[in-house]
Design a protein around this motif. Structure first.
Motif, PDB file in Angstrom:
ATOM      1  N   UNK A   1      10.514 -20.874   5.582  1.00 51.48           N
ATOM      2  CA  UNK A   1       9.952 -19.536   5.311  1.00 51.48           C
ATOM      3  C   UNK A   1       9.469 -18.885   6.601  1.00 51.48           C
TER       4      UNK A   1
ATOM      5  N   UNK B   1       7.100 -15.875   8.483  1.00 52.60           N
ATOM      6  CA  UNK B   1       5.811 -15.206   8.326  1.00 52.60           C
ATOM      7  C   UNK B   1       6.019 -13.733   8.081  1.00 52.60           C
ATOM      8  N   UNK B   2       5.012 -13.125   7.516  1.00 48.53           N
ATOM      9  CA  UNK B   2       5.001 -11.695   7.283  1.00 48.53           C
ATOM     10  C   UNK B   2       3.850 -11.121   8.076  1.00 48.53           C
TER      11      UNK B   2
ATOM     12  N   UNK C   1      -1.730  -9.911   6.030  1.00 52.47           N
ATOM     13  CA  UNK C   1      -2.362  -9.045   5.030  1.00 52.47           C
ATOM     14  C   UNK C   1      -3.402  -9.873   4.303  1.00 52.47           C
ATOM     15  N   UNK C   2      -4.357  -9.244   3.687  1.00 47.69           N
ATOM     16  CA  UNK C   2      -5.407  -9.957   2.952  1.00 47.69           C
ATOM     17  C   UNK C   2      -4.845 -10.688   1.727  1.00 47.69           C
ATOM     18  N   UNK C   3      -5.513 -11.781   1.471  1.00 45.84           N
ATOM     19  CA  UNK C   3      -5.104 -12.504   0.247  1.00 45.84           C
ATOM     20  C   UNK C   3      -5.499 -11.686  -0.975  1.00 45.84           C
ATOM     21  N   UNK C   4      -4.653 -11.576  -1.846  1.00 42.32           N
ATOM     22  CA  UNK C   4      -5.008 -10.840  -3.078  1.00 42.32           C
ATOM     23  C   UNK C   4      -4.705 -11.713  -4.295  1.00 42.32           C
ATOM     24  N   UNK C   5      -5.432 -11.542  -5.216  1.00 43.75           N
ATOM     25  CA  UNK C   5      -5.213 -12.355  -6.436  1.00 43.75           C
ATOM     26  C   UNK C   5      -5.537 -11.557  -7.693  1.00 43.75           C
ATOM     27  N   UNK C   6      -5.241 -12.125  -8.713  1.00 41.22           N
ATOM     28  CA  UNK C   6      -5.445 -11.481 -10.016  1.00 41.22           C
ATOM     29  C   UNK C   6      -6.263 -12.404 -10.886  1.00 41.22           C
TER      30      UNK C   6
END
Lengths: 186, 547
Positions: free
Chosen positions: B536, B538-539, B542-547
């Motif tokens: 993979x 890297x991008x 960005x901040x980790x986001x979750x639901x």
């Protein structure tokens, strides 16, 4: 005699051909949990049931999603341990650390139970690590239990499976904190 | 003075001289006796003129009769008077002399009947109550005969029917035990059409005869095919078909009665005008059972018991009445000519009559043709069986049918045997007898079974089963113990689970190799030629986001 010599020469030649091929890559093995000494915990016990994962994750090779529908298995990057067992150990560790009122254990009698089902747990070629599924928590014996879905993503800061595994470990931490925040801090 | 004296002397002389007158021939005083004589004569004449007819009526008893007092009446009108009562010469009866009015002379003929009307209580009711106060009188009923007579036999009871009534007079003969009473009604389909006039019993012939009068116009119902039966009382008949209770009218229930009709299987017949004797049957059913038919006699040689079989029992063919049992057995000392007796042949001969008239309509029956029909049926397998006719009384009847083998076509042609002069119809046991025989056979076989030995073997088997059960129990305990060792939570169970898990992991690991070898069999020697894994990328962070 001539025949025997011919065969010996052929064998030697084949071995030489084999030696000239490119040596295969070196295999890599990863672990999720990082055991550390935990203090004696107090609080009501909640058992964490065995985590269920899809079949393609029930094997040691690391998985990456290459497109919306395609999965590729790494040949030289593998889990060192059974993935569901590793996820469970990590959850127990992180949930116990996140909650002061409850302690999470492998098993207990006359206590609550947490069941976790993981549907996605892999990096993507888009540079994200993904964790999704659902959990259901019963706080005490005879309590209600409702399934609650979750979907978590983290960006990969670096290339390679090392970074991917590290972010996947963080995703489990995020999940633990969400579970504790939603159900145990009232 | 002299003249005065002369005159006086003449006067005295005239006075002294008697006057002579002529005496009338007839004195008026005789008028009285003449008148009396005339009146008397006229009375005698009148009495002679009006003198009634002197008759003599003989009665058994003079009860209620008085000379010069008892009247003779016809329809409540005085027509005469008893003049004298005396005995007959043999002192056995009473002679009542009666003067009947002359005007009623034409009533006096041979058929005229006299009887004494006094209070009577009978089944027909109470009569003559008016004579309680007025005294008994003699009533007469004029006859229609032509000859004049002055001597009569008085009746003990009033006649049931007037002698000159219009109708038909019949005689019924009976040997039954239920005599209808005099005065009982004669009915036709519920309607009273006549009366029983008289009854008489003859000790020599042991029969009773009854005089019956059928009123006009119902006398036209009497024909040559009319049958009479006693309809009095209640008739209760219990058969296999059920219980039948027969009651005619209330009057017949109390005082008895006679009913008549023409049986359904006969035509009406010719009208009867008089003089015919009829038989009085005991009941309607006995008309069908006992009436005389033309018949053919046959013998049945029965091996079983004939208890319950009576004379007059029915002979049926598949339920259709076709005859009567004439004799349920011949007396043992009556040896039929040419046949063996009871000591050598134990079969009981039963004589039956086959009556074709029961199965034919009309009067024309061909007896010889029917006889040959029976003979050919016997040859084809016709058999007789004794069957129960009445469960309550145990009465039997004879049932004719073809044998089972004949029905299936397996019977060979049978020869018609004879018993003396009687042709023989072969007999078979009835269904019930067959069943009884089979049950007896089964019971005999059961009796022969070695029960003691079987029981001993069974006991031995039970003992060995007991010991086997004990050893099985022990094995079960050991098995349970072993099973406990394998329960979840036990060390063996955990070890098994781990081993299975490792096996699964191993198989999963081997699967890619197997796939590789399937696609590239020389991969073991020349290597799989696999390139490095796609890793993979890297991008941008960005901040980790979750639901």
């Amino acid at each position: 005699m001539n025949m025997l010599r011919f065969m010996a020469l052929a064998l030697a030649g084949m071995m030489l051909i084999g030696c000239t091929s490119t040596p295969p890559p070196r295999p890599h093995y990863y672990v999720l949990d990082t055991p550390k000494a935990t203090p004696i915990e107090t609080g009501k016990p909640i058992a964490v049931a065995a985590v269920s994962v899809p079949d393609y994750l029930r094997q040691r090779k690391l998985v990456m999603r290459q497109s919306s529908q395609q999965i590729i298995f790494a040949n030289y990057h593998s889990w060192a341990d059974d993935l569901p067992a590793s996820i469970r150990r990590v959850l127990i560790e992180e949930l116990s650390a996140a909650s002061s009122l409850y302690r999470f254990v492998d098993s207990c009698t006359d206590c609550g139970e947490l069941q976790v089902r993981v549907d996605q747990f892999y990096p993507t070629d888009a540079g994200q690590a993904v964790l999704s599924g659902s959990y259901s928590l019963r706080m005490g014996q005879g309590g209600e239990q409702h399934a609650q879905p979750f979907y978590l993503e983290r960006p990969l800061r670096d290339d390679g499976y090392d970074e991917a595994v590290s972010q996947m470990r963080q995703l489990l931490l995020d999940l633990s904190q969400i579970i504790v925040a939603k159900n145990m801090k009232k | 003075m002299a003249e005065a004296n002369n005159t006086e002397n003449e006067g005295q002389s005239r006075a002294q001289r008697p006057v002579m007158k002529s005496k009338p021939r007839f004195s008026p005083i005789w008028l009285l006796p003449l008148l009396a004589l005339a009146i008397g004569g006229w009375m005698v004449y009148d009495d002679w003129q009006n003198k009634g007819v002197h008759i003599e009526v003989i009665f058994d008893t003079a009860e209620g009769i008085e000379a010069d007092k008892t009247l003779v009446k016809y329809r409540n009108v005085d027509v005469g008077k008893v003049s004298a009562i005396s005995f007959t010469n043999d002192r056995d009866a009473i002679v009542v002399s009666i003067e009947i009015d002359k005007a009623m002379q034409d009533f006096l003929n041979e058929d005229t009947q006299f009887w004494v009307v006094r209070p009577r209580i009978g089944a027909e009711g109470i009569s003559g109550l008016n004579t309680v106060l007025s005294g008994a009188y003699i009533s007469l009923s004029p006859g229609s005969a032509a000859e004049f007579t002055t001597s009569f036999e008085g009746r003990n009871k009033p006649p049931v029917t007037s002698p000159n009534a219009d109708g038909l007079f019949l005689t019924l003969t009976s040997d039954g035990s239920k005599p209808p009473r005099v005065g009982s009604p004669v009915t036709y389909r519920g309607f009273t059409v006549g009366r029983i006039e008289s009854s008489e019993f003859d000790p020599e012939s042991r029969t009773a005869s009854y005089g019956v009068f059928i009123d006009a116009p119902y006398n036209s119902l009497i024909t040559t095919n009319t049958f009479f039966w006693n309809s009095g009382g209640i008739s209760v008949n219990a058969t296999t078909e059920g219980v039948k209770v027969d009651i005619a009218t209330i009057e017949t229930l109390i005082s008895g009665g006679v009913e008549f009709d023409v049986p359904e299987d006969l035509d009406l017949g010719k009208p009867v005008t008089g003089g015919k004797d009829f038989t009085l049957y005991d009941s309607r059913d006995s008309v069908d059972n006992r009436r005389k038919y033309e018949y053919l006699e046959y013998a049945l040689l029965v091996e079983d018991s004939v208890s319950g079989l009576r004379k007059g029992a029915a002979v049926e063919y598949r339920g259709i009445r076709m005859g009567t049992v004439e004799s349920p057995y011949l007396p043992f000392n009556q040896k039929v000519e040419g046949e063996q007796d009871i000591t050598t042949d134990p079969r009981i001969p039963v004589i039956i009559r086959v009556e074709p008239g029961r199965m034919y309509e009309g009067d024309e029956i061909d007896i010889p043709a029917f006889e040959s029909l029976i003979t050919s049926s016997i040859e084809k397998g016709l058999v007789a069986r004794l069957q129960t006719a009445n469960i309550l009384t145990g009465a039997l009847k004879v049932s004719l049918d073809f044998s089972a083998e004949a029905k299936q076509g397996e019977e060979e042609k049978q020869r018609v045997e004879s018993y003396g002069r009687y042709p023989v119809i072969p007999t078979q046991r009835s269904g019930l007898d067959n069943l009884t025989a089979k049950v007896e056979g089964i019971l005999e076989r059961i009796e022969k079974l070695p029960f003691e030995q079987t029981l001993a073997n069974a006991n031995g088997a039970i003992d060995s089963t007991g010991s086997a059960a004990r050893s099985t129990e022990k094995s079960m305990e050991e098995f349970q113990q072993m099973a406990r060792g394998l329960q979840p939570g036990s060390p063996i169970y955990a070890s098994l689970q781990d081993t299975l898990q490792q096996l699964q992991d191993t198989l999963r690991s081997v699967r890619p190799l197997i796939n590789e070898l399937t696609n590239k069999p020389n991969a073991l020697i020349f290597g799989s030629g696999q390139k490095a894994d796609i890793e993979p990328k890297a991008k941008p962070a960005a901040g980790a986001r979750g639901q």
